[in-house]
Design a protein around this motif. Sequence first.
Motif, PDB file in Angstrom:
ATOM      1  N   ASN A  66      30.375 -33.319  -3.132  1.00 11.03           N
ATOM      2  CA  ASN A  66      30.838 -34.716  -3.178  1.00 11.03           C
ATOM      3  C   ASN A  66      32.357 -34.787  -3.114  1.00 11.03           C
ATOM      4  OD1 ASN A  66      28.193 -35.528  -3.414  1.00 11.03           O
ATOM      5  ND2 ASN A  66      28.252 -35.709  -5.652  1.00 11.03           N
ATOM      6  N   ARG A 113      27.280 -38.067   5.107  1.00 11.85           N
ATOM      7  CA  ARG A 113      26.689 -36.885   4.465  1.00 11.85           C
ATOM      8  C   ARG A 113      25.272 -36.594   4.960  1.00 11.85           C
ATOM      9  NH1 ARG A 113      27.801 -37.111  -1.071  1.00 11.85           N
ATOM     10  NH2 ARG A 113      26.406 -35.330  -1.252  1.00 11.85           N
ATOM     11  N   LEU A 147      33.667 -33.785   0.441  1.00 11.14           N
ATOM     12  CA  LEU A 147      33.411 -34.796   1.467  1.00 11.14           C
ATOM     13  C   LEU A 147      34.310 -36.016   1.289  1.00 11.14           C
ATOM     14  CD1 LEU A 147      29.512 -34.640   1.784  1.00 11.14           C
ATOM     15  CD2 LEU A 147      31.190 -34.041   3.537  1.00 11.14           C
ATOM     16  N   GLU A 203      25.795 -32.732   4.492  1.00  8.08           N
ATOM     17  CA  GLU A 203      25.912 -32.266   3.104  1.00  8.08           C
ATOM     18  C   GLU A 203      25.336 -30.862   2.927  1.00  8.08           C
ATOM     19  OE1 GLU A 203      21.943 -34.203   0.982  1.00  8.08           O
ATOM     20  OE2 GLU A 203      23.902 -35.051   0.523  1.00  8.08           O
TER      21      GLU A 203
END
Length: 627
Positions: free
Chosen positions: A129, A141, A132, A107
């Motif tokens: 978010n 993540r 991904l 992330e």
Amino acid sequence: MKIIDILHLAYDYIRLDENDKVAEQNRALSDLNLQIEEGSFVCVLGHNGSGKSTLAKLLNGLNLPTEGTVFVGGMDTRREDQLWDIRRETGMVFQNPDNQIIGAVVEEDVAFGPENIGVPTAELWERVNRALEAVKMGAYRLKSPNRLSGGQKQRVAIAGTMAMLPRCIVLDEPTAMLDPSGRAEVIRTVEELNRTAGITIILITHYMEETVRADRLLVMDNGHLVMDGSPRQIFSEVQRLKAYRMDVPAVTELAWRLHRSGMPLTVPVLTREELVDALRGLLPKQTEFEPDFVKRAPKHEEITDPILRVEGLSQVYQQGTAMESHALRQLSFSVQRGSITAIIGHTGSGKSTLVQHLNGLLRGTEGRILVRFREPIPAGASGFSDIYAKDFPMKELRFKVGLVFQYPEYQLFEIDVLRDVMFGPKNQGFSEAAAKERAEEALRMVGLPEELWQKSPFELSGGEKRRAAIAGVLAMKPEILILDEPTAGLDPAGREDMFRQIESLHRQEGMTILLISHSMDDVARYAEQVLVLDQGELRMSGTPEEVFRRYRELETMGLGAPQMTYLVQELKEAGIRFESRPDTVEEAAEAILSLYRRAGGALLPDRDNGGDSESRKGKEGEPCSER
């Protein structure tokens, strides 16, 4: 409105000697003129070394023109004060994700770009978010990128670019290392970005199926733009594309073959739906015509002479900790001596982990690996040797089981190609002269031209590096050759060349080949045995025909089947049936022509002069423009 405007562009690669004088100068692009409209979806095709990746790097100022000009959103890439803005406008996704992943966890890596351009925190994490989830990496993540497979890293790289929300995204072979479902998901994602957000997509790819919904195809050859048109216009010129080392989608190839044989098909055909509609009117339905076929069971590969046996192999990382993860779970299988055995599975299924156990790079947490070579390492009564036995000579195993990794450049290190290939035999104890003889034999075996032997391996193209890496393993004369995605990133003709070499090794040397591949079409065409991994477990094994009959199960594992398997199923649903399930274009053409003849259809001799004007131009549109 134009987002890209290229005028008389040329680019030279220059190699300097130790005195900073020009030792070699190669022109990669010549007098290129090109405009790309904002919001369009453009695919760039071309053989390895045609100039595609060079063009990509010029679009956001990673390289600067030797001659001519590149304008991005009206900004000149030669102006240093505009480069920052140009790179915000044009996101890049490279072929090798390791070139652009820098975060400690996934992330953080995806957040790096938007954070650097000052995106507010709340919006930044919303972008992370969304990106991904788009590439199906939300569950990873908090993982370190270093623990991801090659395909998973590629998804993270794509997510990082998506999170920047640029006006234009340039993707250089972004799906080369992905499994079939991952490849489809990425293409759906970029198509959605193009359609809903109006982002200009420039996709460089060797997968022809990825291009059929593009607005425009550009074909490069030796630094020149040689074809420019819609997918239907470009794919109408099958033989011309093949002359440029390119290919067409599998259904396009099949329809072209049927048309050349005399079936009244309108070409080009771009999708399975189009071909099914066309064949529905030409082939008899089951109720109209009952072929006198005998239903038969698929072929089965008997393991009569195993060279390798894996029993209960498991691999657990960080065992006993909160981070414990199972990479392999109780794998058991045998490999027939002299076979081509394919190992398939979704990205992260354990394929690459498994093959690193087979030559001792990794040691299993549980289980045994048994080998039985022609020139045996000291073995037990069964003739098999346990590689985990205390006295087993692991160095000998690595000479017997050669492994070529996903990224061949990681295996190359010497000052020139010949010395690199000689390294293995010298390590085996051969003299300089004997090592050289073995190296030269291996280089000829993989078809690497002699003029490249004295070059640095780092000056070679991707395909040439792969051949050099394979030669380095072959020079040690292994009994088992493991190839991890050997054709990823190669152009269609390069893939064919590579598989010809693989088949030759298999046939002439009797070598056992383990092939990891995400191309179901290649597996169907070349493999004799298939092992299917899912979440570290062996879920299926058998011949390609046995495995691909269960294509619905494969889909649940993130895989799929060859294009022809789906076509035959769709024809079956339309009432058109065959005696067996053809998995390759050649098999499908033979089956369709046979059914057409049985129904009384007249065929012409194969027109191997390139077909008539229809097969070259097609029924729709004008021929594509030339540059």
